[in-house]
Scaffold this active site. Structure first.
Site, PDB file in Angstrom:
ATOM      1  N   ALA A 102       0.864  -1.196   0.000  1.00  0.00           N
ATOM      2  CA  ALA A 102       0.000   0.000   0.000  1.00  0.00           C
ATOM      3  C   ALA A 102       0.897   1.241   0.000  1.00  0.00           C
ATOM      4  CB  ALA A 102      -0.953  -0.005   1.192  1.00  0.00           C
ATOM      5  N   HIS A 123       3.037   4.648  -0.617  1.00  0.00           N
ATOM      6  CA  HIS A 123       2.736   6.061  -0.858  1.00  0.00           C
ATOM      7  C   HIS A 123       4.077   6.802  -0.967  1.00  0.00           C
ATOM      8  CE1 HIS A 123       3.735   6.645   3.351  1.00  0.00           C
ATOM      9  NE2 HIS A 123       2.811   5.763   3.694  1.00  0.00           N
ATOM     10  N   HIS A 146       6.962   6.001   1.425  1.00  0.00           N
ATOM     11  CA  HIS A 146       7.773   4.801   1.161  1.00  0.00           C
ATOM     12  C   HIS A 146       8.812   5.095   0.074  1.00  0.00           C
ATOM     13  CE1 HIS A 146       4.025   2.707   2.698  1.00  0.00           C
ATOM     14  NE2 HIS A 146       4.951   2.139   3.426  1.00  0.00           N
ATOM     15  N   GLN A 186       1.721  -8.656  13.582  1.00  0.00           N
ATOM     16  CA  GLN A 186       1.693  -7.321  14.179  1.00  0.00           C
ATOM     17  C   GLN A 186       0.301  -6.698  14.175  1.00  0.00           C
ATOM     18  OE1 GLN A 186       4.612  -5.793  11.094  1.00  0.00           O
ATOM     19  NE2 GLN A 186       3.512  -3.897  11.472  1.00  0.00           N
ATOM     20  N   LYS A 216       8.169   8.355  11.058  1.00  0.00           N
ATOM     21  CA  LYS A 216       6.755   8.466  11.445  1.00  0.00           C
ATOM     22  C   LYS A 216       6.425   7.425  12.516  1.00  0.00           C
ATOM     23  CE  LYS A 216       2.086   8.450  10.375  1.00  0.00           C
ATOM     24  NZ  LYS A 216       1.769   7.029  10.406  1.00  0.00           N
ATOM     25  N   ASP A 217       7.014   6.217  12.352  1.00  0.00           N
ATOM     26  CA  ASP A 217       6.850   5.163  13.371  1.00  0.00           C
ATOM     27  C   ASP A 217       8.071   5.209  14.290  1.00  0.00           C
ATOM     28  OD1 ASP A 217       4.364   3.900  12.400  1.00  0.00           O
ATOM     29  OD2 ASP A 217       5.568   3.513  10.614  1.00  0.00           O
TER      30      ASP A 217
HETATM   31  O1  PAF Z   1       6.390  -0.025   9.240  1.00  0.00           O
HETATM   32  C1  PAF Z   1       5.937  -1.012   8.624  1.00  0.00           C
HETATM   33  O2  PAF Z   1       5.427  -0.934   7.509  1.00  0.00           O
HETATM   34  C2  PAF Z   1       6.017  -2.396   9.270  1.00  0.00           C
HETATM   35  O3  PAF Z   1       5.851  -2.314  10.656  1.00  0.00           O
HETATM   36  C3  PAF Z   1       7.313  -3.146   8.936  1.00  0.00           C
HETATM   37  C4  PAF Z   1       8.553  -2.429   9.452  1.00  0.00           C
HETATM   38  C5  PAF Z   1       7.429  -3.322   7.428  1.00  0.00           C
HETATM   39  C6  PAF Z   1       7.297  -4.541   9.566  1.00  0.00           C
HETATM   40  O4  PAF Z   1       6.206  -5.293   9.113  1.00  0.00           O
END
Ligand code: PAF
Length: 279
Positions: free
Chosen positions: A32, A34, A37, A61, A149-150
């Site tokens: 997905a 954007h 990424h 997750q 962002k994360d």
């Molecule tokens: O940030 C994400 O998209 C996910 O948490 C990751 C790092 C790809 C792990 O699944």
């Protein structure tokens, strides 16, 4: 760009690159894609000779099977974005090869996952830590690229890589924002038209709080004003809005200044948005 699903084929390709002295970067994603990424890909391209993007919607997750089922699967569109960005290889394994039936290992980082998002999403960061450990080891990448962002995720990944002596350098990349300040996220697509208009209020309120704290307003006063502004804008709930140490994510003692950030998660309709900024 080749799409590979098989670990042996991935390893053979990476072995050839490394034998030729090439530096290999990896951008782990759940698809997905954007522009946020793609900015990770551009950073990876500038730092490495070869860039792998991984596309794996990691079941471990997600907090519920419904969330996992709702997650967009857009491999063909994602691949069409990655090819012109100069990605060398898309690694898109299936769930059964990443987690065979007898899979029995979990990577748990202590302390960092207990706060912020981790406090509201039990097990989420174990799932992230486990899959990122696997993706770094499977790809054998010299460098891994993750979005700021994360931020909490990034600190957890830095910790596990150091603790487990995984030979990959971890690079955090700045959050990309829409013109109105909203942090780019795959979840933004799920916002209704009116919620999309309200969404930038989260970042705006955080910026105002950060500026107020910077200018001497007490944390509690600034954060209460920000929370009120977020709710006034149409958010239904502020899950957390906190100032914490930038690396250890521990609470800040205003009497002992050190690098800190403001972290927030808030709900707009069915969509949970997160953001973080430095103070
Ligand atoms: O940030 C994400 O998209 C996910 O948490 C990751 C790092 C790809 C792990 O699944």
């Amino acid at each position: 760009m080749r799409t590979i699903r098989d670990l042996a084929a991935l390893r053979a390709r990476v072995r050839d690159w490394k034998a030729a002295g090439e530096r290999v970067g990896v951008v782990p994603t759940m698809g997905a894609l954007h522009p946020g990424h793609l900015s990770l890909v551009h950073t990876a391209k500038a730092a490495c000779d070869r860039v792998i993007v991984t596309l794996f919607v990691n079941p471990k997750q997600f907090n519920s099977p419904e969330d996992l089922a709702k997650y967009p699967r857009t491999e063909a569109t994602d691949a069409a974005l990655l090819e012109p960005a100069g990605v060398d290889l898309l690694f898109a394994p299936d769930a059964a090869s990443v987690y065979p039936p007898d899979f029995a290992t979990r990577v748990t980082v202590a302390h960092l996952p207990e706060v912020l998002c981790g406090a509201h999403r039990p097990g989420h960061f174990d799932g992230v830590a486990t899959v990122v450990t696997k993706l770094l080891l499977m790809t054998g990448a010299d460098q891994g690229f993750f979005g700021e962002k994360d931020w909490q995720q990034l600190q957890i990944i830095r910790r596990l890589v150091a603790d487990l002596n995984i030979p990959s350098q971890i690079t955090g990349c700045p959050t990309l924002r829409e013109a109105d300040g909203l942090a780019m996220s795959s979840r933004n697509l799920r916002l209704s038209q009116s919620d999309r208009l309200a969404a930038p209020a989260l970042y705006k309120a955080m910026e105002q709080a950060a500026a107020a704290i910077h200018n001497g307003t007490a944390d509690q006063t600034a954060l209460a004003a920000a929370e009120a502004a977020i709710l006034r804008a149409g958010f239904s709930r502020v899950e957390y809005l906190e100032r914490r140490g930038a690396e250890d994510l521990l609470p800040i003692d205003p009497a002992t200044p050190r690098p800190s950030r403001l972290f927030a998660a808030a709900w707009l309709g069915e969509v949970r948005l997160i953001d973080n900024i430095p103070i």
